[in-house]
Structures are given as structure tokens and as C-alpha cells.
Design a protein around this motif. Structure first.
Motif, PDB file in Angstrom:
ATOM      1  N   LYS A 167       0.891  -1.127   0.074  1.00 61.77           N
ATOM      2  CA  LYS A 167       0.114  -0.182  -0.013  1.00 61.77           C
ATOM      3  C   LYS A 167       0.851   1.322   0.093  1.00 61.77           C
ATOM      4  CE  LYS A 167      -3.593  -0.023   2.545  1.00 61.77           C
ATOM      5  NZ  LYS A 167      -4.587  -0.386   3.920  1.00 61.77           N
ATOM      6  N   PRO A 168       0.318   2.364  -0.670  1.00 64.87           N
ATOM      7  CA  PRO A 168       1.165   3.784  -0.463  1.00 64.87           C
ATOM      8  C   PRO A 168       1.313   4.058   1.140  1.00 64.87           C
ATOM      9  CG  PRO A 168      -1.115   3.950  -1.224  1.00 64.87           C
ATOM     10  CD  PRO A 168      -0.963   2.711  -1.133  1.00 64.87           C
ATOM     11  N   ILE A 216       2.039   7.717   3.345  1.00 65.27           N
ATOM     12  CA  ILE A 216       1.945   9.026   3.545  1.00 65.27           C
ATOM     13  C   ILE A 216       3.319   9.579   3.813  1.00 65.27           C
ATOM     14  CG2 ILE A 216       0.769  11.118   4.427  1.00 65.27           C
ATOM     15  CD1 ILE A 216      -1.768   9.517   4.619  1.00 65.27           C
ATOM     16  N   ASP A 250       7.038  17.014  -0.096  1.00 66.31           N
ATOM     17  CA  ASP A 250       7.535  15.989  -1.237  1.00 66.31           C
ATOM     18  C   ASP A 250       8.514  15.209  -1.119  1.00 66.31           C
ATOM     19  OD1 ASP A 250       9.473  17.775  -1.153  1.00 66.31           O
ATOM     20  OD2 ASP A 250       9.468  18.541  -3.047  1.00 66.31           O
ATOM     21  N   LYS A 266       6.287   2.957  -2.112  1.00 68.08           N
ATOM     22  CA  LYS A 266       5.377   3.654  -2.609  1.00 68.08           C
ATOM     23  C   LYS A 266       4.733   5.013  -1.883  1.00 68.08           C
ATOM     24  CE  LYS A 266       3.462  -0.663  -4.697  1.00 68.08           C
ATOM     25  NZ  LYS A 266       2.345  -1.482  -4.678  1.00 68.08           N
ATOM     26  N   TYR A 294       3.093   8.423  -1.051  1.00 62.53           N
ATOM     27  CA  TYR A 294       1.942   9.398  -1.338  1.00 62.53           C
ATOM     28  C   TYR A 294       2.230  10.487  -0.695  1.00 62.53           C
ATOM     29  CZ  TYR A 294      -2.768  10.948  -2.870  1.00 62.53           C
ATOM     30  OH  TYR A 294      -3.772  11.593  -3.547  1.00 62.53           O
ATOM     31  N   TYR A 295       2.380  11.829  -1.381  1.00 63.03           N
ATOM     32  CA  TYR A 295       2.876  12.955  -0.860  1.00 63.03           C
ATOM     33  C   TYR A 295       1.817  13.801  -0.466  1.00 63.03           C
ATOM     34  CZ  TYR A 295       7.258  11.625  -2.838  1.00 63.03           C
ATOM     35  OH  TYR A 295       8.419  10.787  -3.072  1.00 63.03           O
ATOM     36  N   VAL A 296       1.676  14.340   0.820  1.00 73.24           N
ATOM     37  CA  VAL A 296       0.699  15.242   1.092  1.00 73.24           C
ATOM     38  C   VAL A 296       1.341  16.346   1.868  1.00 73.24           C
ATOM     39  CG1 VAL A 296      -1.280  15.379   2.652  1.00 73.24           C
ATOM     40  CG2 VAL A 296      -0.728  13.182   1.332  1.00 73.24           C
ATOM     41  N   CYS A 353      -5.275   6.808   6.847  1.00 67.50           N
ATOM     42  CA  CYS A 353      -4.518   7.189   5.607  1.00 67.50           C
ATOM     43  C   CYS A 353      -5.148   6.810   4.257  1.00 67.50           C
ATOM     44  CB  CYS A 353      -3.179   6.059   5.809  1.00 67.50           C
ATOM     45  SG  CYS A 353      -2.167   6.623   6.989  1.00 67.50           S
ATOM     46  N   ASP A 354      -5.835   5.709   4.448  1.00 64.78           N
ATOM     47  CA  ASP A 354      -6.797   5.402   3.033  1.00 64.78           C
ATOM     48  C   ASP A 354      -7.758   6.527   2.879  1.00 64.78           C
ATOM     49  OD1 ASP A 354      -5.462   3.087   2.767  1.00 64.78           O
ATOM     50  OD2 ASP A 354      -6.931   1.856   3.976  1.00 64.78           O
ATOM     51  N   ILE A 374      -5.871   9.565   1.351  1.00 66.31           N
ATOM     52  CA  ILE A 374      -5.377   9.520  -0.126  1.00 66.31           C
ATOM     53  C   ILE A 374      -6.452   9.203  -1.147  1.00 66.31           C
ATOM     54  CG2 ILE A 374      -4.707   7.437  -1.846  1.00 66.31           C
ATOM     55  CD1 ILE A 374      -2.640   6.802   0.840  1.00 66.31           C
ATOM     56  N   GLU A 383      -7.394  11.811  -4.173  1.00 67.12           N
ATOM     57  CA  GLU A 383      -7.418  11.539  -5.396  1.00 67.12           C
ATOM     58  C   GLU A 383      -8.783  11.780  -6.132  1.00 67.12           C
ATOM     59  OE1 GLU A 383      -5.202   9.476  -7.454  1.00 67.12           O
ATOM     60  OE2 GLU A 383      -4.272  10.443  -5.969  1.00 67.12           O
TER      61      GLU A 383
END
Length: 341
Positions: free
Chosen positions: A182-183, A185, A189, A246, A248-250, A325-326, A329, A333
Motif C-alpha cells: 500500500k502507499p 503518506i 514532497d 510507494k 503518497y505526498y501530502v 491514511c486510506d 489518499i 485522489e
């Protein structure tokens, strides 16, 4: 030397305890005794809660005096004021563990020294550390209380592989997400620099300041010279797990705004981890010639990951954080889709 450590079983202090005991010092530990089974045999344990029952604890210590008293669990000014009262005249050196999170971030000059200004509007923990330092330095100036202040940055050990964003149960759920493909967070960046120090390396610098006349009335930061980006840190963890990273940038301020208070992302992230930190430890190296952190971050992270995989008791799952987290994301998205991205 005869040394009293208040605490002694935490991430930082456990390594110091082991090294001092191995060197044969007359080592006393004052704590609640919750991890006494992990202590070396030649350590004298004084069981008690100095925060709740200081007078009872001092009765157990009797008339003992020390070459150094090391305070690892002092978080608010009232606690160090108590220590000044209790240990004045009973120790040649009082060592207080502050925090590099007390530095004003983002810093105006990217290399941080002991002279960098102190301020943290995001984190009460750090503001309290700043206040404790002020109390201790005032006591040194006015009455000669023999204080040494230490500012660690992010110090870690085999009990946990540190990450930038995690829930209230620590980092295991982030590692579990990686193992599940899974990605994860990553704040910003992932390009900001961060410094982490293996606890045994920290202990070498700390012990070099005990009984050191250059340390009285002074502040020292102790950390590795190595700084990595958060992308590199997460990649080291993924490599140790043998999986693909993997990210995921926040944005950090967005994470701090939407996170449950228990995750403490306003203080721990905006007030600390989101800022690039590079430290100059030349002052420490002048006082402790030969000090060098020899455990690379990638090596320490590998040790921590392997240790966590081998010890199920450290694998504290956090389904609420996983679901959060899910949700983060998915929300971002969906926002992209609404703009045709």
C-alpha cells in the motif's frame, strides 16, 4: 564516577546506562522499576516516582552525593525547579535532556548550532523544554548550580523504525502498509532533510561530557553528522523490508489540520519533522575529542526493522491510522478527478 540517572530505560538513556555499566561506573538509576529486568547487574536501582513523591525518593537516597545527576524525564519547569532544590550541593554536575525541537524552525540559516534561536509556536512540549532551560541557566548564573544542557534531535534504537507520519501506536502500521504493497503518506514532497542518531552513538557523546569541566554552564547538541531526505529514509526502510517504496505526498500543514489530536502532527510535524535540519556538532567535538557517530542511518534503520520483524510484541497494529491514511489518499485522489486530473 558515581552517577545518578533519573529515568535510565528509555530510548536514549538505556544505551547510556549500558555503556556506563560496562565501563564499571558506580551507577544508580531512579525510576518506577517498570523495566528493571533489562538493567545490567551492576546497576543500583532506586524505585520511586520523583514526580509524585519527591521527598520519599530522597529518603531512599539518604545522604548520597553524586559526581553527576542526569535528568531524562523533566518536561516542565516545576520539575527542574524541584531538582535544583533537591540536588543543590549534592552533585558536581546536573545534566538536563532538552530537545532540538526547541530551535526556531524553519531556521534562517540551514545549519543549526547551539546559538540558533529557540522558539516553537506549534509544540507545547518544546516550549516547556525552552522554559526548563531558562530556569536552569538562571540557577547557574545566580547560584552556580552546575548545569549542563543537552539537546538531542531524533534519536532512535532497535525498538522502532522512525517515520515522519504515524498514528498513536508508533510506526509499525506504516511498515505493515509497505509490506502489504500500500502507499504510505510522506509529508511535503519528501525532499526535506532530517537527522537521526543511533542511541549508542548518542551515548558516546553524552558520556564524554560527564565530569567534563568544559560542560558546566554550557549547552551541547549531540547527533550524527549525516542528514537524509525523508524519501531516502523511507527507501531505507523499504529496502530493509524487501519491498517497493510507494510514497503518497501530502502537504504538511494539510496533514496537521486533518489529523486526530492523538497523532500530534501539529507539534511533531509542523513544529519539527517538516523542517529541514542539519546540525553543526563542532562544539561537542571540541569538548569530547574523537566523538563521531559511526552508525549510518541506513544501518540503524535496518537494525530496527529486523528487530521489529523478529519481535511480535513490537508490532502494534493501528487500524484507525490505517483507515485514516486510506481516507486521506482517497479524498485527495477524488479531488484530482474533480479537476479532470
Amino acid at each position: 564516577m558515581k552517577i545518578l540517572i533519573i529515568g535510565g530505560t528509555g530510548t536514549i538513556s538505556s544505551a547510556i546506562t549500558r555503556q556506563l555499566a560496562a565501563e564499571g561506573h558506580d551507577l544508580w538509576l531512579l525510576n518506577r522499576g517498570n523495566r528493571s529486568a533489562e538493567l545490567p547487574e551492576n546497576v543500583k536501582l532506586v524505585t520511586g516516582d520523583i514526580n509524585e513523591h519527591p521527598e520519599e525518593v530522597m529518603e531512599k537516597l539518604g545522604d548520597e552525593t553524586f559526581d553527576a545527576v542526569c535528568e531524562f524525564i523533566g518536561f516542565v519547569p516545576q520539575q527542574v525547579e524541584r531538582d535544583i532544590r533537591l540536588f543543590s550541593g549534592r552533585t558536581k554536575q546536573y545534566v538536563y535532556i532538552s530537545s532540538a525541537s526547541a530551535y526556531n524552525k524553519p531556521v534562517r540559516q540551514h545549519v543549526i548550532t547551539e546559538g540558533t534561536s529557540l522558539a516553537n509556536p506549534y509544540w507545547e512540549y518544546s516550549r516547556n523544554k525552552i522554559a526548563c532551560e531558562a530556569v536552569l541557566m538562571k540557577a547557574y548564573r545566580e547560584s552556580g548550580f552546575p548545569v549542563t544542557i543537552i539537546r538531542p534531535s531524533h534519536t532512535f534504537c532497535e525498538r522502532e523504525a522512525p517515520v515522519g507520519v504515524n498514528g498513536s501506536n508508533g510506526s509499525w502500521q506504516v511498515l505493515k502498509r509497505m509490506l502489504e504493497g500500500k502507499p504510505v503518506i510522506v509529508h511535503g514532497d519528501g525532499s526535506s532533510l532530517w537527522t537521526m542518531t543511533w542511541n549508542e552513538d548518542f551515548a558516546k557523546g553524552f558520556i564524554g561530557l560527564l565530569g567534563n569541566p568544559q560542560a558546566i554552564g554550557e549547552v551541547f547538541q549531540i547527533m550524527s553528522d549525516e542528514s537524509l531526505t525523508w524519501n531516502q529514509i523511507y527507501q531505507c526502510i523499504a529496502d530493509a523490508l524487501g519491498v517497493e517504496f510507494k510514497p503518497y505526498y501530502v502537504a504538511s500543514d494539510y496533514l496537521a489540520a486533518i489529523a486526530p489530536p492523538a497523532y500530534d502532527l501539529r507539534g511533531g510535524l509542523l513544529g519539527d519533522k517538516a523542517a529541514t535540519v542539519v546540525f553543526d556538532c563542532s562544539k561537542l567535538k571540541r569538548a569530547v575529542p574523537g566523538f563521531c557517530a559511526t552508525t549510518r542511518m541506513e544501518q540503524g534503520l535496518g537494525k530496527a526493522v529486523r528487530h521489529m520483524l523478529e519481535h511480535p510484541e513490537l508490532q502494534r497494529e493501528d487500524p484507525e491510522f490505517d483507515a485514516w491514511c486510506d481516507r486521506v489518499i482517497e479524498t485527495l485522489e477524488n479531488a484530482k478527478k474533480s479537476f479532470g486530473c
